[in-house]
Design a protein around this motif. Structure first.
Motif, short mmCIF file in Angstrom:
data_model
loop_
_atom_site.label_atom_id
_atom_site.label_comp_id
_atom_site.label_asym_id
_atom_site.label_seq_id
_atom_site.Cartn_x
_atom_site.Cartn_y
_atom_site.Cartn_z
N GLU A 157 26.19 -9.58 -48.95
CA GLU A 157 27.13 -8.95 -50.15
C GLU A 157 28.46 -9.83 -49.96
O GLU A 157 29.02 -10.03 -48.96
N ARG A 158 29.14 -10.04 -51.19
CA ARG A 158 30.53 -10.42 -51.28
C ARG A 158 31.53 -9.52 -50.98
O ARG A 158 31.26 -8.33 -50.94
N GLY A 159 32.40 -9.94 -50.17
CA GLY A 159 33.49 -9.15 -49.63
C GLY A 159 34.48 -8.78 -51.01
O GLY A 159 34.27 -9.13 -52.08
N ARG A 160 35.26 -7.84 -50.57
CA ARG A 160 36.12 -7.12 -51.66
C ARG A 160 37.46 -7.64 -51.70
O ARG A 160 38.22 -7.84 -50.48
N LEU A 161 37.88 -8.11 -52.78
CA LEU A 161 39.53 -8.64 -52.75
C LEU A 161 40.42 -7.66 -53.12
O LEU A 161 40.08 -6.59 -54.26
N VAL A 162 41.41 -7.16 -52.28
CA VAL A 162 41.95 -6.28 -52.43
C VAL A 162 43.68 -6.73 -52.59
O VAL A 162 43.93 -7.69 -51.78
N VAL A 163 44.56 -6.36 -53.49
CA VAL A 163 45.83 -6.94 -53.58
C VAL A 163 46.45 -5.83 -53.45
O VAL A 163 46.74 -4.68 -54.07
N LEU A 164 47.46 -6.22 -52.51
CA LEU A 164 48.87 -5.19 -52.10
C LEU A 164 50.22 -5.64 -52.71
O LEU A 164 50.44 -7.03 -52.62
N ALA A 165 50.63 -4.85 -53.76
CA ALA A 165 51.74 -5.15 -54.40
C ALA A 165 52.61 -3.90 -54.37
O ALA A 165 52.28 -2.78 -53.91
N PHE A 175 43.46 -3.04 -56.67
CA PHE A 175 44.74 -3.07 -56.80
C PHE A 175 45.50 -1.92 -56.12
O PHE A 175 45.31 -0.96 -56.80
N VAL A 176 46.11 -2.11 -55.08
CA VAL A 176 46.81 -0.91 -54.31
C VAL A 176 48.29 -1.27 -54.52
O VAL A 176 49.00 -2.55 -54.20
N PHE A 177 49.14 -0.31 -54.89
CA PHE A 177 50.68 -0.27 -55.12
C PHE A 177 51.21 0.47 -53.88
O PHE A 177 50.89 1.67 -53.59
#
Ligand code: 5GP
Length: 191
Positions: free
Chosen positions: A4-12, A121-123
């Protein structure tokens, strides 16, 4: 290697919302999460170590990496310095099944949204505008003109909140970081 591919999480989020602190907490407490180390053309601050907080490069090297397509995203931040996410290490981590965390600015988040729409995408929001200003001024590492520039950027960045999949209020670093990690691990059900 995991299938299983990992999950990309973007913190901005806006300047001084505490993205760096949250990222550092996740890095220390959740070493299984791959943490992307950005390239930047700004000089190191006191205590920063090349390869740890950033890879510090000059404009020429940055240009070379752009031309070689080695950035997942890159942007000029606060009109001052260039920042970019090296593509290779993130793609390797995801292929190995590791979740990966990017702590980047809004322009970068939008680029990743365009090229990797499956990312989450996390704000990160400061508890209040007053607290945001207090943190900006309190940090004391920037002069007046720079603080004004950062406040202006922060105003624009706060307005971007509805573009994100999730919002975390940075009221307390440990709590906010745990919330981020639990979101990372919760799958994509809340999108
Ligand atoms: P600082 O110079 O204070 O460490 O970071 C300034 C800003 O640059 C922060 O808002 C941070 O999120 C952003 N930043 C750091 N690395 C990257 C990156 O690789 N790409 C983009 N687009 N922004 C970044």
């Amino acid at each position: 290697m995991s299938a299983e591919r990992g999950r990309l999480v973007v913190l901005a989020g806006p300047t001084a919302a505490g993205k760096g602190t949250i990222a550092a907490y996740v890095r220390t407490h959740f070493p299984d999460v791959f943490f992307s180390v950005s390239m930047t053309t700004r000089p190191p601050r006191r205590g920063e170590v090349d390869g740890v907080q950033y890879h510090f490069v000059d404009n020429r090297e940055f240009d070379r990496l752009v031309e070689a397509g080695q950035f997942l995203e890159h942007a000029v931040v606060h009109g001052l310095a260039r920042y970019g996410t090296p593509r290779g290490p993130v793609e390797r981590a995801l292929a190995e099944g590791r979740d990966a965390l990017l702590e980047i600015d809004l322009q970068g988040a939008r680029q990743v949204r365009a090229t990797m729409p499956d990312a989450f995408f996390v704000f990160l929001e400061p508890p209040s505008w007053d607290e945001l200003v207090r943190r900006l001024v309190g940090r004391g590492t920037e002069d007046q003109a720079e603080r004004e520039r950062r406040l202006e950027t922060a105003r624009r960045e706060l307005a971007a909140k509805p573009e994100f999949d999730a919002v975390i209020v940075n009221d307390e670093v440990g709590r906010a970081s745990e919330e981020l990690v639990s979101l990372m691990r919760s799958g994509r059900t809340d999108r």
